[in-house]
Design a protein around this motif. Sequence first.
Motif, short mmCIF file in Angstrom:
data_model
loop_
_atom_site.label_atom_id
_atom_site.label_comp_id
_atom_site.label_asym_id
_atom_site.label_seq_id
_atom_site.Cartn_x
_atom_site.Cartn_y
_atom_site.Cartn_z
N GLN A 185 -2.13 -2.88 -10.16
CA GLN A 185 -2.80 -2.15 -9.10
C GLN A 185 -4.19 -2.71 -8.93
O GLN A 185 -4.99 -2.77 -9.87
CB GLN A 185 -2.85 -0.65 -9.38
N ASN A 186 -4.50 -3.13 -7.71
CA ASN A 186 -5.78 -3.70 -7.35
C ASN A 186 -6.82 -2.59 -7.25
O ASN A 186 -6.48 -1.42 -7.08
CB ASN A 186 -5.62 -4.43 -6.01
N ALA A 187 -8.09 -2.95 -7.30
CA ALA A 187 -9.17 -1.97 -7.20
C ALA A 187 -9.14 -1.21 -5.87
O ALA A 187 -9.60 -0.07 -5.80
CB ALA A 187 -10.53 -2.67 -7.37
N ARG A 244 0.89 -1.17 0.00
CA ARG A 244 0.00 0.00 0.00
C ARG A 244 0.92 1.21 0.00
O ARG A 244 1.93 1.23 0.69
CB ARG A 244 -0.90 0.02 1.22
N VAL A 245 0.54 2.22 -0.77
CA VAL A 245 1.38 3.39 -0.99
C VAL A 245 0.69 4.61 -0.38
O VAL A 245 -0.53 4.73 -0.42
CB VAL A 245 1.63 3.57 -2.51
N HIS A 246 1.50 5.51 0.18
CA HIS A 246 0.95 6.75 0.70
C HIS A 246 0.25 7.51 -0.42
O HIS A 246 0.78 7.59 -1.54
CB HIS A 246 2.06 7.63 1.29
N PHE A 286 -0.81 -2.11 -4.65
CA PHE A 286 0.03 -2.55 -5.75
C PHE A 286 0.44 -3.99 -5.51
O PHE A 286 0.75 -4.38 -4.37
CB PHE A 286 1.28 -1.67 -5.87
N VAL A 287 0.46 -4.79 -6.57
CA VAL A 287 0.85 -6.19 -6.50
C VAL A 287 1.92 -6.42 -7.55
O VAL A 287 1.72 -6.10 -8.73
CB VAL A 287 -0.36 -7.12 -6.74
N GLY A 288 3.05 -6.96 -7.13
CA GLY A 288 4.15 -7.28 -8.05
C GLY A 288 4.29 -8.78 -8.21
O GLY A 288 4.24 -9.52 -7.22
N TYR A 289 4.45 -9.20 -9.44
CA TYR A 289 4.62 -10.61 -9.81
C TYR A 289 5.99 -10.73 -10.43
O TYR A 289 6.24 -10.16 -11.50
CB TYR A 289 3.51 -10.97 -10.79
N ALA A 290 6.92 -11.39 -9.74
CA ALA A 290 8.31 -11.50 -10.23
C ALA A 290 8.60 -12.93 -10.67
O ALA A 290 8.26 -13.89 -9.98
CB ALA A 290 9.28 -11.10 -9.12
N GLU A 291 9.24 -13.05 -11.84
CA GLU A 291 9.61 -14.37 -12.36
C GLU A 291 11.10 -14.61 -12.16
O GLU A 291 11.92 -13.70 -12.33
CB GLU A 291 9.26 -14.47 -13.83
#
Length: 111
Positions: free
Chosen positions: A42-44, A9-11, A48-53
Amino acid sequence: MFVAVYWWRVHPGKEEQFREAWRRGTAEITRIYGSYGSRLHQNADGRFVGYAEWPDEATWQAAFDRKMVYDDEEARAMFQDAVADGPPNHAPIFTMTVTDDMLQRSISSSM
């Protein structure tokens, strides 16, 4: 292939700062630790959600154990300043081994 999923979560008002810091940090982590990069979503609810491979779990674990430190201190400071909340110890919410991959790769203009 192995993936790790993170959230933050971002300010309010620091979304662009966060995204820039995330892009710079991701580029450094890819260069230093051998990840395949990441996607940021970015979720509703604004999270923020990051998916790293990663090539495999051992490569990810070695990077995670080293806290994925990189030299771009400005980007790290920007990231820390922007983040209001995240999982304890910066741990991923999921780590998974890919069993079947039907994802179509596209060239993104956002990077």
